[in-house]
Design an enzyme around this catalytic site. Structure first.
Site: not given
Ligand code: FES
Ligand SMILES: [Fe+2]
Length: 444
Positions: A108, A210, A213, A218, A368
């Site tokens: 709005h 971790d 691992h 890796h 990962d």
């Molecule tokens: S101006 Fe109406 S919801 Fe943001």
């Molecule tokens: Fe990792």
């Protein structure tokens, strides 16, 4: 209405965090609860100084599932707001980052200033609100922000302790990353993001805790980067047994720090480590003078860790934050972070390295992520969710040390997992911050 605290937490996190029910990675009620009790009360990273250099610079992020707008103010301070129009609630700012004097709602057309005040309302007068709207009451919802060494964290809970108290002695470790002389660190480039089909804690624990691992998950990536050299390092590390040779894991109030002490851990992955090592050796002397011998150990070493619950770092490489997106989904936001006075060609190399290795499609990252989503497959199944996950490596071996803050074990240990889940349980069952302990500070 506020989500109730968790009852029966001791059935989910058992034996000092050594065994954790896999329901915590899949159960929708537990997830709803942690949005309130963990994300509603902890300090969460929202920005670094270098991401918002000028007045009006902004970025958008999340705290839990709540969208958040972070803006550099005219007086140089950083403020954070719920990124939701106060009229009927739609997302106000859809851009990831930018610079603006005001923010106009797309629905709005209410207009908000960078300080969150409601500046302008269409049809405020006789053709609409008849001047009866009190604009002072309808600004954006402000969120508490505090900073440490260029890092800005926000907290929804007015009763939370200060950020400095929340970090406690863990700040001693953070200084080794965020306080480098002479110029501090820099968040380079933009944010990389990816969605994963797993609970947020599965992605967080990987880096908070971790270290186990790396050589299995890796192996191929390390081999591609380092060839036989990588295998040799693995063998040498495997043969070491004492804490000082291996490095440490340290846990304080759920924060985790895992580091070796070799001073070159991360740079072995680069095609030509020599310019990196030359830079690091120069820096090490500055660290010794500024932060002392003990923390100079960390310069250039391989480190991973995190601030509870979801700000994670692998210095030299990526820093990241895990945002929850439902019980079985999360988003990872990632940044390349470097020391500001790193030579420009090395900064460029680091950005490229991250894209190839730890970025969203990087070799280490895909290793990962594949494992994380495989965990999610089983913990969301009926039988699989009934088992516990095992975090008992090194249980009972954690010690306090006079020269390092926190509870310490050798680097490859589940110490930081246990600290993380003990902390998680404390937040989940506490009615308020009055019931959440802070580790006594030993250091200033
Ligand atoms: S101006 Fe109406 S919801 Fe943001
Ligand atoms: Fe990792």
């Amino acid at each position: 209405m506020r989500q109730a605290t968790m009852k029966g937490i001791e059935t989910l996190v058992r034996e000092s965090g050594a065994y954790v029910s896999r329901r915590v990675f899949s159960d929708a009620d537990i997830y709803k609860n942690e949005l309130e009790n963990v994300f509603g009360r902890t300090w969460q990273f929202v920005a670094h100084d270098t991401q918002l250099p000028k007045s009006g610079d902004f970025l958008t992020t999340f705290m839990g599932e709540d969208p958040v707008l972070v803006i550099r103010q005219e007086d140089g301070s950083i403020r954070a707001f719920l990124n939701a129009c106060s009229h009927r609630g739609p997302l106000l700012c859809m851009a990831e980052e930018g610079n603006a004097k005001s923010f106009s709602c797309p629905y709005h057309g209410w207009v908000f200033g960078a300080d969150g005040t409601l500046l302008n309302v269409p049809r405020e007068g006789g053709d609409g609100y008849h001047h009866q709207l009190d604009k002072g009451q309808w600004g954006l919802q402000s969120i508490r922000v505090e900073s440490y060494k260029g890092l800005y964290f926000a907290n929804f809970d007015p009763a939370a302790p200060s950020l400095r108290d929340y970090l406690g002695d863990f700040a001693w470790y953070l200084d080794a990353i965020f306080d480098p002389l002479p110029a501090g660190v820099e968040f380079l480039g933009g944010t990389m993001r990816q969605r994963l089909k797993c609970n947020w804690k599965i992605a967080a624990e990987n880096i908070v805790a971790d270290t186990y691992h790396v050589l299995a998950a890796h192996a191929v990536a390390v081999g591609v980067c380092m060839g036989d050299r990588g295998m040799q390092i693995g063998i040498e590390v495997g043969e070491k047994t004492d804490v000082d040779a291996l490095g440490i894991s340290a846990t304080i109030d759920g924060h985790g720090w895992n580091a070796n002490f070799d001073g070159q851990g991360i740079f072995g992955l680069f095609k030509d480590p020599a310019p990196w090592l030359a830079y690091v050796n120069r820096q090490r002397q500055r660290y010794i003078e500024h932060l002392g011998e003990r923390r100079a150990w960390f310069v250039g070493s391989s480190i991973d860790g995190g601030v509870f619950p979801n700000f994670l770092f692998v210095p030299g490489f990526t820093f990241r934050q895990i945002h929850p997106k439902g019980p079985n989904e999360c988003e990872i936001a990632m940044w390349t972070v470097v020391e500001r006075d790193l030579p420009p060609d090395l900064k460029r190399e680091m950005v490229r390295f991250n894209a190839r290795m730890l970025g969203t499609s990087g070799m280490f990252e895909t290793d990962d992520c594949a494992n994380m989503e495989r965990i999610a497959m089983t913990v969301n199944a009926t039988q699989g969710s009934r088992r516990d996950s095992h975090y008992a490596m090194g249980l009972g071996r954690e010690r306090e040390r006079s020269d390092l803050p926190g509870l310490i074990d050798q680097r490859v240990s589940d110490t930081c997992f246990r600290g993380y889940y003990r902390r998680w349980a404390e937040f989940m069952q506490a009615e308020s911050w009055r019931e959440i302990p802070l580790a006594p500070r030993k250091l200033t």
